[in-house]
Write a protein that holds these residues in place. Structure first.
Motif, PDB file in Angstrom:
ATOM      1  N   ILE A   1      13.316   4.520  16.879  1.00 54.00           N
ATOM      2  CA  ILE A   1      12.009   4.732  17.520  1.00 54.00           C
ATOM      3  C   ILE A   1      11.525   6.165  17.300  1.00 54.00           C
ATOM      4  CG2 ILE A   1      10.763   4.736  19.704  1.00 54.00           C
ATOM      5  CD1 ILE A   1      11.444   1.947  18.571  1.00 54.00           C
ATOM      6  N   LYS A   2      12.452   7.102  17.324  1.00 51.74           N
ATOM      7  CA  LYS A   2      12.094   8.497  17.062  1.00 51.74           C
ATOM      8  C   LYS A   2      11.524   8.646  15.656  1.00 51.74           C
ATOM      9  CE  LYS A   2      14.111  13.152  17.003  1.00 51.74           C
ATOM     10  NZ  LYS A   2      15.361  13.944  17.183  1.00 51.74           N
ATOM     11  N   GLU A   3      12.164   7.985  14.697  1.00 53.61           N
ATOM     12  CA  GLU A   3      11.688   8.038  13.312  1.00 53.61           C
ATOM     13  C   GLU A   3      10.321   7.366  13.186  1.00 53.61           C
ATOM     14  OE1 GLU A   3      13.201   6.849   8.791  1.00 53.61           O
ATOM     15  OE2 GLU A   3      14.477   6.444  10.533  1.00 53.61           O
ATOM     16  N   LEU A   4      10.134   6.267  13.922  1.00 57.22           N
ATOM     17  CA  LEU A   4       8.846   5.562  13.911  1.00 57.22           C
ATOM     18  C   LEU A   4       7.743   6.479  14.448  1.00 57.22           C
ATOM     19  CD1 LEU A   4       7.834   2.593  13.278  1.00 57.22           C
ATOM     20  CD2 LEU A   4       7.925   2.225  15.737  1.00 57.22           C
ATOM     21  N   ASP A   5       8.038   7.176  15.528  1.00 59.48           N
ATOM     22  CA  ASP A   5       7.065   8.109  16.108  1.00 59.48           C
ATOM     23  C   ASP A   5       6.698   9.222  15.130  1.00 59.48           C
ATOM     24  OD1 ASP A   5       6.620   6.941  18.584  1.00 59.48           O
ATOM     25  OD2 ASP A   5       8.377   7.876  19.490  1.00 59.48           O
ATOM     26  N   GLN A   6       7.696   9.730  14.420  1.00 60.02           N
ATOM     27  CA  GLN A   6       7.453  10.809  13.450  1.00 60.02           C
ATOM     28  C   GLN A   6       6.559  10.333  12.317  1.00 60.02           C
ATOM     29  OE1 GLN A   6      11.503  11.883  12.503  1.00 60.02           O
ATOM     30  NE2 GLN A   6      11.639  13.369  14.185  1.00 60.02           N
ATOM     31  N   LYS A   7       6.775   9.098  11.880  1.00 61.10           N
ATOM     32  CA  LYS A   7       5.953   8.544  10.806  1.00 61.10           C
ATOM     33  C   LYS A   7       4.503   8.395  11.258  1.00 61.10           C
ATOM     34  CE  LYS A   7       9.529   6.017   8.219  1.00 61.10           C
ATOM     35  NZ  LYS A   7       9.233   6.650   6.920  1.00 61.10           N
ATOM     36  N   MET A   8       4.288   8.118  12.556  1.00 58.74           N
ATOM     37  CA  MET A   8       2.939   7.972  13.087  1.00 58.74           C
ATOM     38  C   MET A   8       2.118   9.242  12.851  1.00 58.74           C
ATOM     39  SD  MET A   8       2.406   4.996  14.654  1.00 58.74           S
ATOM     40  CE  MET A   8       3.267   3.676  15.518  1.00 58.74           C
ATOM     41  N   GLU A   9       2.778  10.378  12.873  1.00 59.75           N
ATOM     42  CA  GLU A   9       2.080  11.655  12.768  1.00 59.75           C
ATOM     43  C   GLU A   9       1.683  12.006  11.339  1.00 59.75           C
ATOM     44  OE1 GLU A   9       4.551  14.581  14.550  1.00 59.75           O
ATOM     45  OE2 GLU A   9       4.603  13.603  16.518  1.00 59.75           O
ATOM     46  N   THR A  10       2.338  11.393  10.350  1.00 59.02           N
ATOM     47  CA  THR A  10       2.108  11.811   8.963  1.00 59.02           C
ATOM     48  C   THR A  10       1.640  10.695   8.041  1.00 59.02           C
ATOM     49  OG1 THR A  10       4.457  11.424   8.465  1.00 59.02           O
ATOM     50  CG2 THR A  10       3.829  13.655   9.158  1.00 59.02           C
ATOM     51  N   GLU A  11       1.762   9.434   8.474  1.00 58.70           N
ATOM     52  CA  GLU A  11       1.459   8.317   7.572  1.00 58.70           C
ATOM     53  C   GLU A  11       0.393   7.407   8.167  1.00 58.70           C
ATOM     54  OE1 GLU A  11       5.027   6.295   6.454  1.00 58.70           O
ATOM     55  OE2 GLU A  11       6.114   8.149   5.984  1.00 58.70           O
ATOM     56  N   PRO A  12      -0.331   6.672   7.310  1.00 56.47           N
ATOM     57  CA  PRO A  12      -1.352   5.729   7.797  1.00 56.47           C
ATOM     58  C   PRO A  12      -0.723   4.655   8.680  1.00 56.47           C
ATOM     59  CG  PRO A  12      -1.541   6.064   5.427  1.00 56.47           C
ATOM     60  CD  PRO A  12      -0.250   6.701   5.829  1.00 56.47           C
ATOM     61  N   PHE A  13      -1.529   4.160   9.602  1.00 59.90           N
ATOM     62  CA  PHE A  13      -1.008   3.189  10.564  1.00 59.90           C
ATOM     63  C   PHE A  13      -0.436   1.965   9.860  1.00 59.90           C
ATOM     64  CE2 PHE A  13      -1.368  -0.527  13.311  1.00 59.90           C
ATOM     65  CZ  PHE A  13      -0.687  -0.092  14.437  1.00 59.90           C
ATOM     66  N   ASP A  14      -1.150   1.442   8.860  1.00 64.13           N
ATOM     67  CA  ASP A  14      -0.681   0.225   8.202  1.00 64.13           C
ATOM     68  C   ASP A  14       0.693   0.412   7.580  1.00 64.13           C
ATOM     69  OD1 ASP A  14      -1.398  -2.581   7.325  1.00 64.13           O
ATOM     70  OD2 ASP A  14      -0.894  -1.664   5.389  1.00 64.13           O
ATOM     71  N   LYS A  15       0.933   1.587   7.005  1.00 67.68           N
ATOM     72  CA  LYS A  15       2.226   1.850   6.392  1.00 67.68           C
ATOM     73  C   LYS A  15       3.331   1.889   7.448  1.00 67.68           C
ATOM     74  CE  LYS A  15       4.541   4.919   3.111  1.00 67.68           C
ATOM     75  NZ  LYS A  15       4.410   6.136   2.259  1.00 67.68           N
ATOM     76  N   VAL A  16       3.025   2.508   8.571  1.00 64.49           N
ATOM     77  CA  VAL A  16       4.008   2.560   9.658  1.00 64.49           C
ATOM     78  C   VAL A  16       4.230   1.168  10.236  1.00 64.49           C
ATOM     79  CG1 VAL A  16       4.562   3.588  11.891  1.00 64.49           C
ATOM     80  CG2 VAL A  16       3.307   4.924  10.196  1.00 64.49           C
ATOM     81  N   PHE A  17       3.153   0.397  10.331  1.00 60.65           N
ATOM     82  CA  PHE A  17       3.257  -0.971  10.840  1.00 60.65           C
ATOM     83  C   PHE A  17       4.194  -1.803   9.952  1.00 60.65           C
ATOM     84  CE2 PHE A  17       2.007  -5.357  11.431  1.00 60.65           C
ATOM     85  CZ  PHE A  17       1.783  -5.454  12.785  1.00 60.65           C
ATOM     86  N   GLN A  18       4.023  -1.680   8.649  1.00 67.50           N
ATOM     87  CA  GLN A  18       4.880  -2.424   7.725  1.00 67.50           C
ATOM     88  C   GLN A  18       6.325  -1.946   7.801  1.00 67.50           C
ATOM     89  OE1 GLN A  18       3.727  -5.099   6.479  1.00 67.50           O
ATOM     90  NE2 GLN A  18       1.609  -4.617   7.088  1.00 67.50           N
ATOM     91  N   TYR A  19       6.492  -0.655   8.042  1.00 71.18           N
ATOM     92  CA  TYR A  19       7.849  -0.119   8.215  1.00 71.18           C
ATOM     93  C   TYR A  19       8.492  -0.751   9.454  1.00 71.18           C
ATOM     94  CZ  TYR A  19      11.540   3.246   9.345  1.00 71.18           C
ATOM     95  OH  TYR A  19      12.744   3.838   9.668  1.00 71.18           O
ATOM     96  N   GLY A  20       7.730  -0.831  10.556  1.00 75.98           N
ATOM     97  CA  GLY A  20       8.237  -1.459  11.771  1.00 75.98           C
ATOM     98  C   GLY A  20       8.556  -2.928  11.553  1.00 75.98           C
ATOM     99  N   ARG A  21       7.680  -3.623  10.818  1.00 77.06           N
ATOM    100  CA  ARG A  21       7.921  -5.038  10.512  1.00 77.06           C
ATOM    101  C   ARG A  21       9.230  -5.202   9.744  1.00 77.06           C
ATOM    102  NH1 ARG A  21       4.356  -9.456   9.400  1.00 77.06           N
ATOM    103  NH2 ARG A  21       2.543  -8.082   9.282  1.00 77.06           N
ATOM    104  N   GLY A  22       9.457  -4.287   8.794  1.00 80.85           N
ATOM    105  CA  GLY A  22      10.688  -4.349   8.002  1.00 80.85           C
ATOM    106  C   GLY A  22      11.936  -4.188   8.856  1.00 80.85           C
TER     107      GLY A  22
ATOM    108  N   ASN B   1      -8.147  -6.351  10.062  1.00 79.95           N
ATOM    109  CA  ASN B   1      -6.815  -5.757  10.172  1.00 79.95           C
ATOM    110  C   ASN B   1      -6.360  -5.698  11.626  1.00 79.95           C
ATOM    111  OD1 ASN B   1      -6.501  -5.360   7.451  1.00 79.95           O
ATOM    112  ND2 ASN B   1      -7.257  -3.251   7.478  1.00 79.95           N
ATOM    113  N   ALA B   2      -7.285  -5.371  12.516  1.00 80.97           N
ATOM    114  CA  ALA B   2      -6.954  -5.277  13.936  1.00 80.97           C
ATOM    115  C   ALA B   2      -6.424  -6.602  14.458  1.00 80.97           C
ATOM    116  CB  ALA B   2      -8.176  -4.846  14.738  1.00 80.97           C
ATOM    117  N   GLN B   3      -7.071  -7.691  14.088  1.00 80.33           N
ATOM    118  CA  GLN B   3      -6.622  -9.008  14.530  1.00 80.33           C
ATOM    119  C   GLN B   3      -5.233  -9.326  14.018  1.00 80.33           C
ATOM    120  OE1 GLN B   3      -9.815 -11.537  13.173  1.00 80.33           O
ATOM    121  NE2 GLN B   3     -11.045 -11.216  15.026  1.00 80.33           N
ATOM    122  N   THR B   4      -4.961  -8.913  12.780  1.00 75.68           N
ATOM    123  CA  THR B   4      -3.635  -9.128  12.196  1.00 75.68           C
ATOM    124  C   THR B   4      -2.586  -8.357  12.980  1.00 75.68           C
ATOM    125  OG1 THR B   4      -4.586  -9.417  10.004  1.00 75.68           O
ATOM    126  CG2 THR B   4      -2.244  -8.883  10.109  1.00 75.68           C
ATOM    127  N   TYR B   5      -2.891  -7.106  13.263  1.00 72.56           N
ATOM    128  CA  TYR B   5      -1.949  -6.283  14.033  1.00 72.56           C
ATOM    129  C   TYR B   5      -1.704  -6.884  15.411  1.00 72.56           C
ATOM    130  CZ  TYR B   5      -3.047  -2.631  10.552  1.00 72.56           C
ATOM    131  OH  TYR B   5      -3.227  -1.923   9.400  1.00 72.56           O
TER     132      TYR B   5
END
Length: 365
Positions: free
Chosen positions: A77-98, A134-138
């Motif tokens: 979760i800490k790593e996920l939070d850090q990614k939020m600060e530097t990467e686009p939401f969709d990329k972080v979302f896909q990372y979380g999905r993975g 995209n919002a509906q997908t999320y």
């Protein structure tokens, strides 16, 4: 745990050697050794025989029942939070999905990833015409993850997921769906009551909402008051009179804040005054207690704070019995020895004893 670690774990639990496992599966001992070390993987055709041999399910063998430790989840979760600060939401979302695909039955992780992504999107993204799809997908995926976490065997995780679903549907103004998740919280708990009152307020049932909120206020007063008193007792035991007086003042202020009446504002002070053997303070407190005794219930019953609640007013006999018992306690020669001979004290007791006598004679008639 990886598949090799699982094979090793359950092999040892069944007291089997690598050679015995190899013999029963028709492979070599070095092959089993490589599986357990993670150097190679068993052939897919061997998965079912391995599971039967180790007396486990295929899901367990393939790590579908894996749970991460709290520390591991915290790091993710800490790593996920850090990614939020530097990467686009969709990329972080896909990372979380993975991550969820990697640990499909770790409900704690699923709930926390969903909650983090949900909060991030809600706070920092607008749903204009360009990103509404995209919002509906999320939203749909986050909803599915919450529902998945809701199937956890852990009550705490289910409760957290239910709370998120309640807020999720509340934001969407789907109040009937939101209300379904209140059942995951004890009906008499503050959390459950708050959620029910919120639904009432959103669905034009204002009177019911107010009643529940007032019930919460009234019950929470009792809890906080007892907590303050217990802290006072601990301070007295430690002979820390400064802290003891602080807790008494807090208790008195609390009674005033919650419209509990003069009796409760003053009665909490008596024990400290007795400890300090302060004649003037003891006398002042007791006088106020006796003078306000018959308003004990009416003080909060008549308060606009509890307008939607009903309180039964005790019969006059109740107050007279209470006055009599209080006077008996105040005449305790040992506890109030320091008050002996203090004229204002004797006058207060005498006046109230006469009140008790008059009431008793009236009742006899």
């Amino acid at each position: 745990m990886k598949i090799g670690e699982i094979i090793r774990k359950y092999r040892k639990e069944r007291n089997l050697t690598q050679e015995e496992v190899a013999g029963r599966l028709g492979v070599t001992a070095p092959a089993v050794n490589k599986w357990e070390k993670g150097v190679s993987m068993p052939d897919i055709t061997l998965l079912a025989p391995i599971a039967r041999l180790l007396n486990i399910t295929l899901e367990t063998l393939l790590s579908f029942q894996e749970d991460l430790t709290a520390e591991e989840i915290g790091e993710i979760i800490k790593e996920l939070d850090q990614k939020m600060e530097t990467e686009p939401f969709d990329k972080v979302f896909q990372y979380g999905r993975g991550l969820i695909c990697k640990y499909p039955n770790c409900c704690q992780l699923i709930w926390q990833i969903a909650a983090v992504l949900d909060a991030e999107y809600m706070l920092n993204h607008t749903e204009d015409s360009q990103n509404i799809e995209n919002a509906q997908t999320y939203h749909m995926q986050i909803e599915k993850w919450y529902l998945q976490a809701l199937e956890s065997k852990d009550e705490k995780i289910r409760k957290n997921a239910a709370g998120c679903l309640f807020q999720y549907y509340l934001r969407k103004e789907e109040y009937e769906k939101a209300e379904q998740y209140i059942s995951f919280f004890p009906a008499e708990s503050t959390d459950g009551k708050q959620k029910q009152a919120l639904i009432y307020s959103k669905t034009n049932r204002k009177e019911k909402a107010c009643k529940i909120y007032e019930e919460i206020l009234f019950s929470e007063y009792q809890v906080i008051n007892m907590t303050l008193y217990n802290l006072f007792v601990l301070s007295m035991e430690e002979q820390d009179m400064q802290r003891a007086r602080m807790w008494v003042e807090k208790e008195s202020s609390l009674a005033r804040l919650f419209d509990m009446g003069v009796y409760r504002e003053e009665s909490c002070r008596l024990e400290l005054a007795m400890k300090e053997q302060s004649r003037e303070e003891t006398c002042d407190i007791v006088k106020k207690m006796l003078d306000s005794l018959e308003q004990m219930v009416r003080a909060f019953a008549d308060s606009p704070m509890y307008r939607h609640l009903s309180f039964s007013d005790p019969q006059p006999e109740f107050y007279e019995k209470l006055r009599k018992n209080l006077l008996e306690n105040l005449q305790d020669k040992e506890a109030f020895r320091y008050m002996k001979g203090y004229v204002p004290w004797e006058e207060i007791l005498d006046v109230n004893e006469k009140k008790c006598y008059v009431k008793l004679e009236q009742q006899k008639r």
